[in-house]
Design an enzyme around this catalytic site. Structure first.
Site, PDB file in Angstrom:
ATOM      1  N   ASN A 164      -2.061   0.154   6.451  1.00 48.52           N
ATOM      2  CA  ASN A 164      -1.928  -1.506   7.644  1.00 48.52           C
ATOM      3  C   ASN A 164      -1.078  -1.631   6.370  1.00 48.52           C
ATOM      4  OD1 ASN A 164      -3.719  -2.350   5.682  1.00 48.52           O
ATOM      5  ND2 ASN A 164      -5.061  -3.042   7.094  1.00 48.52           N
TER       6      ASN A 164
ATOM      7  N   ARG B 285      -1.665 -14.511   4.401  1.00 47.42           N
ATOM      8  CA  ARG B 285      -2.789 -13.475   5.982  1.00 47.42           C
ATOM      9  C   ARG B 285      -2.125 -14.229   7.018  1.00 47.42           C
ATOM     10  NH1 ARG B 285      -6.974 -10.066   4.057  1.00 47.42           N
ATOM     11  NH2 ARG B 285      -7.243 -11.253   6.549  1.00 47.42           N
TER      12      ARG B 285
ATOM     13  N   TYR C 256     -12.867  -2.956  -2.926  1.00 44.27           N
ATOM     14  CA  TYR C 256     -12.969  -2.953  -1.393  1.00 44.27           C
ATOM     15  C   TYR C 256     -15.046  -2.433  -1.589  1.00 44.27           C
ATOM     16  CZ  TYR C 256      -7.944  -2.557   0.291  1.00 44.27           C
ATOM     17  OH  TYR C 256      -7.155  -2.123   0.683  1.00 44.27           O
TER      18      TYR C 256
ATOM     19  N   PHE D  40     -15.482   5.001   6.682  1.00 43.12           N
ATOM     20  CA  PHE D  40     -14.361   5.620   5.848  1.00 43.12           C
ATOM     21  C   PHE D  40     -14.104   5.380   5.553  1.00 43.12           C
ATOM     22  CE2 PHE D  40     -13.780   1.193   6.551  1.00 43.12           C
ATOM     23  CZ  PHE D  40     -14.689   0.585   7.506  1.00 43.12           C
TER      24      PHE D  40
ATOM     25  N   ARG E 140       1.913  -6.963   9.608  1.00 45.03           N
ATOM     26  CA  ARG E 140       1.090  -5.747   9.759  1.00 45.03           C
ATOM     27  C   ARG E 140       1.442  -5.992  12.119  1.00 45.03           C
ATOM     28  NH1 ARG E 140      -3.933  -7.319   7.280  1.00 45.03           N
ATOM     29  NH2 ARG E 140      -4.004  -6.041   5.638  1.00 45.03           N
TER      30      ARG E 140
ATOM     31  N   THR F  88      -6.175  -7.322  10.262  1.00 46.55           N
ATOM     32  CA  THR F  88      -5.946  -6.026   9.851  1.00 46.55           C
ATOM     33  C   THR F  88      -5.729  -4.824  10.451  1.00 46.55           C
ATOM     34  OG1 THR F  88      -8.509  -6.486   8.913  1.00 46.55           O
ATOM     35  CG2 THR F  88      -7.558  -4.022   8.336  1.00 46.55           C
TER      36      THR F  88
ATOM     37  N   LYS G 234       0.313  -0.894   0.053  1.00 47.21           N
ATOM     38  CA  LYS G 234       0.184  -0.010   0.069  1.00 47.21           C
ATOM     39  C   LYS G 234       0.861   1.411   0.068  1.00 47.21           C
ATOM     40  CE  LYS G 234      -4.325  -3.055   2.125  1.00 47.21           C
ATOM     41  NZ  LYS G 234      -5.462  -1.941   3.332  1.00 47.21           N
TER      42      LYS G 234
ATOM     43  N   HIS H 295      -2.175  -5.768   0.777  1.00 48.17           N
ATOM     44  CA  HIS H 295      -3.263  -6.361   1.141  1.00 48.17           C
ATOM     45  C   HIS H 295      -2.610  -7.623   0.518  1.00 48.17           C
ATOM     46  CE1 HIS H 295      -7.150  -6.953  -0.865  1.00 48.17           C
ATOM     47  NE2 HIS H 295      -6.206  -7.833  -1.397  1.00 48.17           N
TER      48      HIS H 295
ATOM     49  N   GLU I 134      -9.333 -11.291  -7.888  1.00 42.83           N
ATOM     50  CA  GLU I 134      -8.017  -9.732  -7.489  1.00 42.83           C
ATOM     51  C   GLU I 134      -6.564  -9.974  -8.963  1.00 42.83           C
ATOM     52  OE1 GLU I 134      -7.269 -10.023  -3.286  1.00 42.83           O
ATOM     53  OE2 GLU I 134      -9.316  -9.438  -2.630  1.00 42.83           O
TER      54      GLU I 134
HETATM   55  N1  UDP Z   1      -9.965  -0.675   6.774  1.00 43.23           N
HETATM   56  C1  UDP Z   1      -9.849   0.911   7.653  1.00 43.23           C
HETATM   57  N2  UDP Z   1     -10.771   0.305   8.859  1.00 43.23           N
HETATM   58  C2  UDP Z   1     -11.661  -0.443   8.700  1.00 43.23           C
HETATM   59  C3  UDP Z   1     -11.167  -2.043   7.857  1.00 43.23           C
HETATM   60  C4  UDP Z   1     -10.485  -1.672   7.036  1.00 43.23           C
HETATM   61  O1  UDP Z   1      -9.863   1.718   7.206  1.00 43.23           O
HETATM   62  O2  UDP Z   1     -12.122  -0.187  10.233  1.00 43.23           O
HETATM   63  C5  UDP Z   1      -9.266  -0.656   5.260  1.00 43.23           C
HETATM   64  C6  UDP Z   1      -8.006  -1.067   5.643  1.00 43.23           C
HETATM   65  O3  UDP Z   1      -6.583  -0.648   5.695  1.00 43.23           O
HETATM   66  C7  UDP Z   1      -7.976  -2.022   5.549  1.00 43.23           C
HETATM   67  C8  UDP Z   1      -8.863  -2.617   4.313  1.00 43.23           C
HETATM   68  O4  UDP Z   1     -10.145  -1.503   4.312  1.00 43.23           O
HETATM   69  O5  UDP Z   1      -7.074  -3.382   4.760  1.00 43.23           O
HETATM   70  C9  UDP Z   1      -9.812  -3.997   3.821  1.00 43.23           C
HETATM   71  O6  UDP Z   1     -10.244  -4.160   4.700  1.00 43.23           O
HETATM   72  P1  UDP Z   1     -10.565  -5.909   5.005  1.00 43.23           P
HETATM   73  O7  UDP Z   1     -12.056  -5.499   6.444  1.00 43.23           O
HETATM   74  O8  UDP Z   1     -11.090  -6.556   4.014  1.00 43.23           O
HETATM   75  O9  UDP Z   1      -9.123  -5.902   6.046  1.00 43.23           O
HETATM   76  P2  UDP Z   1      -7.889  -7.259   5.443  1.00 43.23           P
HETATM   77  O10 UDP Z   1      -8.677  -8.175   4.750  1.00 43.23           O
HETATM   78  O11 UDP Z   1      -7.188  -5.810   4.652  1.00 43.23           O
HETATM   79  O12 UDP Z   1      -7.220  -6.949   6.707  1.00 43.23           O
HETATM   80 MG    MG Z   2      -9.907  -7.708   2.917  1.00 45.62          MG
END
Ligand code: UDP
Ligand code: MG
Length: 132
Positions: free
Chosen positions: A112, A85, A49, A57, A102, A91, A9, A115, A126
């Protein structure tokens, strides 16, 4: 061989952590089979997303994810979706254990570093989205 979509990112770019992420992928034993630097726009972020597009947000995610370049990668390996993962951590960087990407480099759930696809099915979607 299983594949996943990994993307550094804009904070990784800004902080000079792209190499660190790549090293961790390679050190784990996975193969990066394609890679490209891109500047994302709101349209592709709404797709990528989609599960968050109606959250309050979401505009902040767009601001963050368009603040600099990302590096998209196709990563291959045995059980690589789950494995990536695991090495990324959850996250929220505050909750992520030290030793994960992370956990070591992020401290909140917004910015974070990286992705990673959350399922084999989404990985293929994707990869198609970003590599065609
Ligand atoms: N995100 C955020 N606030 C939240 C949840 C997610 O800013 O409360 C952002 C964050 O950068 C995250 C991305 O949106 O990595 C995608 O969210 P997801 O729940 O898919 O998490 P990930 O798969 O990246 O762990
Ligand atoms: Mg995700």
């Amino acid at each position: 061989m299983e594949r996943t979509y990994i993307m550094t990112k804009p904070d990784a770019y800004e902080r000079g952590l792209i190499g660190e992420v790549i090293s961790r992928i390679e050190n784990k034993g996975y193969k990066i089979t394609d890679m490209k630097m891109m500047n994302l726009d709101e349209a592709i972020l709404k797709e990528h997303y989609a599960h968050l597009a109606d959250k309050p947000f979401f505009p902040e995610i767009v601001t963050y994810m368009t603040s600099g370049p990302v590096v998209g990668m196709i990563v291959e390996g045995q059980n690589v979706v789950t494995g990536m993962r695991n090495i990324m951590g959850p996250t929220d960087g505050l909750e992520a254990a030290s030793g994960t990407i992370r956990g070591d480099f992020a401290h909140n759930k917004n910015e974070n570093i990286v992705h990673g696809s959350d399922s084999v099915e989404n990985a293929e979607i994707e990869i198609k989205r970003f590599f065609g």
